[in-house]
Design an enzyme around this catalytic site. Structure first.
Site, PDB file in Angstrom:
ATOM      1  N   LYS A 174      -2.471   5.861  -4.483  1.00 35.19           N
ATOM      2  CA  LYS A 174      -3.592   6.760  -4.184  1.00 35.19           C
ATOM      3  C   LYS A 174      -3.424   8.129  -4.830  1.00 35.19           C
ATOM      4  O   LYS A 174      -2.312   8.651  -4.913  1.00 35.19           O
ATOM      5  CB  LYS A 174      -3.740   6.951  -2.667  1.00 35.19           C
ATOM      6  CG  LYS A 174      -3.713   5.661  -1.863  1.00 35.19           C
ATOM      7  CD  LYS A 174      -4.048   5.860  -0.400  1.00 35.19           C
ATOM      8  CE  LYS A 174      -3.723   4.612   0.408  1.00 35.19           C
ATOM      9  NZ  LYS A 174      -2.313   4.527   0.832  1.00 35.19           N
TER      10      LYS A 174
ATOM     11  N   TYR B  85       3.151   9.602  -0.296  1.00 36.55           N
ATOM     12  CA  TYR B  85       4.145   8.988   0.590  1.00 36.55           C
ATOM     13  C   TYR B  85       5.567   9.181   0.039  1.00 36.55           C
ATOM     14  O   TYR B  85       6.539   8.829   0.707  1.00 36.55           O
ATOM     15  CB  TYR B  85       3.889   7.485   0.783  1.00 36.55           C
ATOM     16  CG  TYR B  85       2.571   7.125   1.421  1.00 36.55           C
ATOM     17  CD1 TYR B  85       1.727   8.092   1.953  1.00 36.55           C
ATOM     18  CD2 TYR B  85       2.155   5.790   1.488  1.00 36.55           C
ATOM     19  CE1 TYR B  85       0.509   7.747   2.524  1.00 36.55           C
ATOM     20  CE2 TYR B  85       0.948   5.441   2.066  1.00 36.55           C
ATOM     21  CZ  TYR B  85       0.130   6.423   2.567  1.00 36.55           C
ATOM     22  OH  TYR B  85      -1.069   6.065   3.131  1.00 36.55           O
TER      23      TYR B  85
ATOM     24  N   HIS C  50      -7.426   9.337  -2.248  1.00 35.83           N
ATOM     25  CA  HIS C  50      -6.828   9.276  -0.903  1.00 35.83           C
ATOM     26  C   HIS C  50      -7.725   9.893   0.175  1.00 35.83           C
ATOM     27  O   HIS C  50      -7.921   9.303   1.242  1.00 35.83           O
ATOM     28  CB  HIS C  50      -5.467   9.989  -0.940  1.00 35.83           C
ATOM     29  CG  HIS C  50      -4.505   9.544   0.100  1.00 35.83           C
ATOM     30  ND1 HIS C  50      -3.148   9.554  -0.086  1.00 35.83           N
ATOM     31  CD2 HIS C  50      -4.693   9.081   1.360  1.00 35.83           C
ATOM     32  CE1 HIS C  50      -2.544   9.113   1.004  1.00 35.83           C
ATOM     33  NE2 HIS C  50      -3.458   8.815   1.887  1.00 35.83           N
TER      34      HIS C  50
ATOM     35  N   ASP D  95       0.837  -1.201   0.000  1.00 37.08           N
ATOM     36  CA  ASP D  95       0.000   0.000   0.000  1.00 37.08           C
ATOM     37  C   ASP D  95       0.872   1.251   0.000  1.00 37.08           C
ATOM     38  O   ASP D  95       1.523   1.550   0.997  1.00 37.08           O
ATOM     39  CB  ASP D  95      -0.892   0.007   1.250  1.00 37.08           C
ATOM     40  CG  ASP D  95      -1.813   1.213   1.280  1.00 37.08           C
ATOM     41  OD1 ASP D  95      -2.863   1.148   0.622  1.00 37.08           O
ATOM     42  OD2 ASP D  95      -1.475   2.230   1.926  1.00 37.08           O
TER      43      ASP D  95
END
Ligand SMILES: NC(=O)c1ccc[n+]([C@@H]2O[C@H](COP(=O)([O-])OP(=O)(O)OC[C@H]3O[C@@H](n4cnc5c(N)ncnc54)[C@H](OP(=O)(O)O)[C@@H]3O)[C@@H](O)[C@H]2O)c1
Length: 280
Positions: free
Chosen positions: A79, A54, A112, A49
């Protein structure tokens, strides 16, 4: 490489299926991040994930290519960030994610956060449907959507998400969301499934069950997610903790155990109310 346990899968509403436990990768960056992804895959993880926000899609893609498992046997999630909501913006953002990952498709693409004040998540969703039609995304879903946001997506596009990834742990068991998901054929994915290092695993309720079953408190919490039918994505940078977190299919909790853990409810970890919290 040690022998990998096989992870069960859960069917999605679009004919695909999702591994029942995955690796969260928030904070896994740089060479150590890539190494953590490789060790997870070598330990048996199949679901990874990540998210554009990120800043580690490159590391996740490198890990996928470096690991000793076929790409086709892995399930990569990324996302769409809030700053890219909108139809054309979503298509462009997906291209950026795919290039970062260095892959030619992703298994699951999620919005997201809904950012309802901006009011562009329906346009983003129409673009996700298009990406699925093109075959560059296998399954589409959302994250942090409330029942009202989901109702609107379904009413305006007639396309129900396959997954809603939400905050879910013993401090915030999300009974109403899970009930809604079950009624609409949406799989619940649990973010911060261990309540991100809070005191959950040291509560007497959890430690007593762990002692009775001869497993660790962390495994009890992750098994609680499995018993709820939710997909936890614990993050660990450490190979032995990664293995511990995946090893939750050789024991079961009773209905009383599940109820006792759910009764630890005290609220969200932080102010992540999707009606008001915004992420871009
Ligand atoms: N959609 C969203 O809005 C959203 C929001 C938050 C998170 N997420 C996703 O959810 C994933 C997981 O959430 P999270 O990272 O916030 O928290 P988490 O998985 O609940 O907890 C991670 C923490 O627990 C520790 N840990 C993991 N396994 C352990 C074990 N067996 N024993 C003891 N400690 C252990 C980790 O440390 P070590 O690394 O040192 O093991 C880390 O400090 C994220 O990585 C991200 O992919 C999504």
């Amino acid at each position: 490489m040690t022998e990998s346990p096989s992870v069960p899968t859960i069917p999605l509403n679009d004919g695909h299926s999702i591994p029942a436990v995955g690796l969260g990768t928030y904070g896994l960056n740089g060479a150590d991040g890539t190494a953590a992804v490789v060790s997870a895959i070598d330990s048996g993880y199949r679901l990874l994930d990540t998210a554009l926000n990120y800043k580690n899609e490159r590391e996740v893609g490198e890990g996928v290519r470096a690991a000793s498992v076929d790409r086709a046997d892995l399930f990569v999630t990324t996302k769409l960030p809030g700053r890219h909501h909108g139809y054309d913006e979503t298509l462009a953002s997906f291209d950026e994610s795919l290039a970062g990952l260095g892959l030619d498709y992703v298994d699951l693409y999620l919005i997201h956060w809904p950012n309802p004040r901006v009011d562009k998540y329906v346009d983003a969703w129409r673009a996700m449907v298009e990406l699925r039609r093109r075959g560059v995304v296998r399954s589409i879903g959302v994250s942090n959507f409330t029942t009202a946001h989901l109702d609107r997506l379904i009413a305006e596009t007639d396309a129900a998400p396959a997954v809603n990834q939400i905050e879910l742990h013993p401090r915030f068991p999300q009974a109403a969301m899970r009930d809604y998901h079950a009624k609409h054929g949406i799989v619940t994915e649990s973010w911060s499934p261990l309540a991100k290092g809070s005191d959950v695993t040291s509560t007497p309720v959890v430690t007593a069950i762990a002692n009775r079953l001869g497993v660790t408190p962390t495994q009890v919490v992750l098994r609680w997610h499995v018993e709820l039918g939710a997909v936890p994505i614990p993050k660990s940078a450490d190979a032995s903790r990664q293995r511990e977190n995946l090893d939750v299919f050789g024991f079961a909790l009773t209905a009383d155990d599940v109820a006792a853990i759910s009764a630890l409810e005290s609220g969200r970890l932080w102010d992540a109310d999707p009606d008001t919290h915004e992420e871009f």
